[in-house]
Design a protein around this motif. Structure first.
Motif: not given
Length: 392
Positions: A189-196
């Protein structure tokens, strides 16, 4: 638009249909390679080709302000609804205020994906078809329809896997014939989907949510967004979950999304007391519905936003396993969001699919209830109008 077209359903009469296919393919390609917010030179050949053809189309129509480069073309996709583009396109090609890139989330819209799928002429674009075809071959060789159903269920119900879940899948005996194929389906999964430092799934669609700058969330399924703000589901903290994997985009768009609608319809039909088999005959169609007395419906579920594109993709439902009647079905939320969903489908349905009626899931359930009450005159092909209740 052309000054006059004798048959609006003849999309070949509109000069810019191939161009829109090219632009949609370029947007999908950029999003898959590096994300629409971080692209850089040199641009992929498809993106440059789309830009060149768009600029030429604008110049031929006397448009003075044309995209200055690929970033400007993507800005058009995000800030201009297609109805405002200086292109000759069929009236059924899109709806009002439809964009190729979502203005809030900056990712390709479902409209963009549906235009892209109509022009899938590369190996990458046919990935989802190739995956399902390969799974069918492998499970046939193993004489295991159960393995294919388990594989389809995995793609529909588990589009996101943690490290522990990937190990669990790898040791599932039902999935043994397609184990190597599964490794190709799930990507980091790309880090662009991450929050915190955490990923969050949609509580309805099960796919990863995209974090928005205002602190909210965006779900990639149009039908889900129409139901309201996407409810956060699982929170996957990378330190605890290990490397998180998600299905490749074509599988999420054309297998997981429709699969959620298939499972919802299956549950509603079973609640009526009907016998429902999912993906019979190694996925010849989606649902085989058997009534008391032995009358059988074959149903293919299509969760498409745009009925014109769906109509152009229509084809006959395969004849095996045998059935008495067949149809395509669409979630009623999709139909209700379009002024004339069923009518647009029929205007654009090719002659080869003349025997493939389209119903909303609401219409299908209403007809099932009528037949269960003893009305054996009920026929799927009688539904030709309306977006909600059944019309005889």
């Amino acid at each position: 638009m052309p000054a006059a077209v004798s048959d609006p359903a003849d999309w070949s009469a509109y000069a810019d249909v191939p161009l829109l296919h090219t632009i949609a393919s370029a947007v999908i390609g950029l999003a898959d390679v590096e994300g629409l917010a971080s692209f850089h030179l040199p641009y992929p050949a498809e993106a440059q080709r789309a830009l060149d053809r768009l600029v030429l189309a604008c110049l031929l129509r006397g448009v003075e302000q044309v995209p200055a480069g690929v970033p400007d073309m993507l800005s058009w996709c995000r800030t201009r609804p297609l109805e405002d583009w200086p292109l000759e396109l069929p009236p059924d090609a899109f709806g009002p205020d439809d964009f190729l890139i979502d203005p809030a989330a900056a990712v390709p819209t479902q409209l963009c994906h549906e235009w892209w799928v109509q022009a899938r002429d590369t190996a990458a674009a046919q990935f989802d078809r190739a995956v399902l075809h390969t799974a069918i071959l492998l499970c046939r060789q193993a004489s295991s329809p159960e393995s294919y159903r388990a594989f389809r269920g995995l793609l529909v119900n588990r589009p996101v896997l943690t490290a522990a879940e990937r190990f669990e899948v790898a040791t599932d005996l039902y999935l043994d014939p397609v184990r190597d194929l599964i490794d190709r389906c799930y990507l980091p999964a790309p880090v662009s989907y991450q929050r915190d430092g955490a990923y969050t799934t949609c509580g309805r669609c099960l796919t990863l949510l995209t974090p928005l700058p205002d602190g909210g969330w965006w779900c990639e399924r149009d039908r889900c967004r129409r139901r309201g703000v996407p409810p956060p589901g699982r929170k996957l903290i990378e330190e605890e979950a290990g490397e998180v994997h998600q299905l490749a985009r074509p599988l999420r768009q054309f297998v997981t999304g429709p699969g959620r609608a298939e499972i919802d319809l299956e549950a509603r039909l079973r609640k009526l007391g009907l016998d429902v088999e999912m993906w019979p005959g190694f996925d010849a169609y989606d649902l085989r519905v058997t009534f008391p007395g032995g009358h059988v419906w074959a149903v293919d579920v299509k969760d498409w936003k745009h009925p014109g594109l769906l109509g152009r993709a229509a084809k006959a439902v395969p004849g095996e396993p045998p059935y008495d009647e067949a149809c395509w079905a669409v979630p009623h939320e999709q139909a209700e969001a379009h002024r004339d969903y069923l009518g647009t489908y029929y205007r654009n349905r090719p002659p080869r699919a003349a025997g493939t009626p389209l119903l909303t899931d609401t219409q299908l359930i209403a007809l099932a209830k009528d037949r269960l009450r003893g009305d054996t005159s009920v026929r799927l092909a009688t539904i030709r109008s309306g977006n909600g209740a059944a019309d005889a």
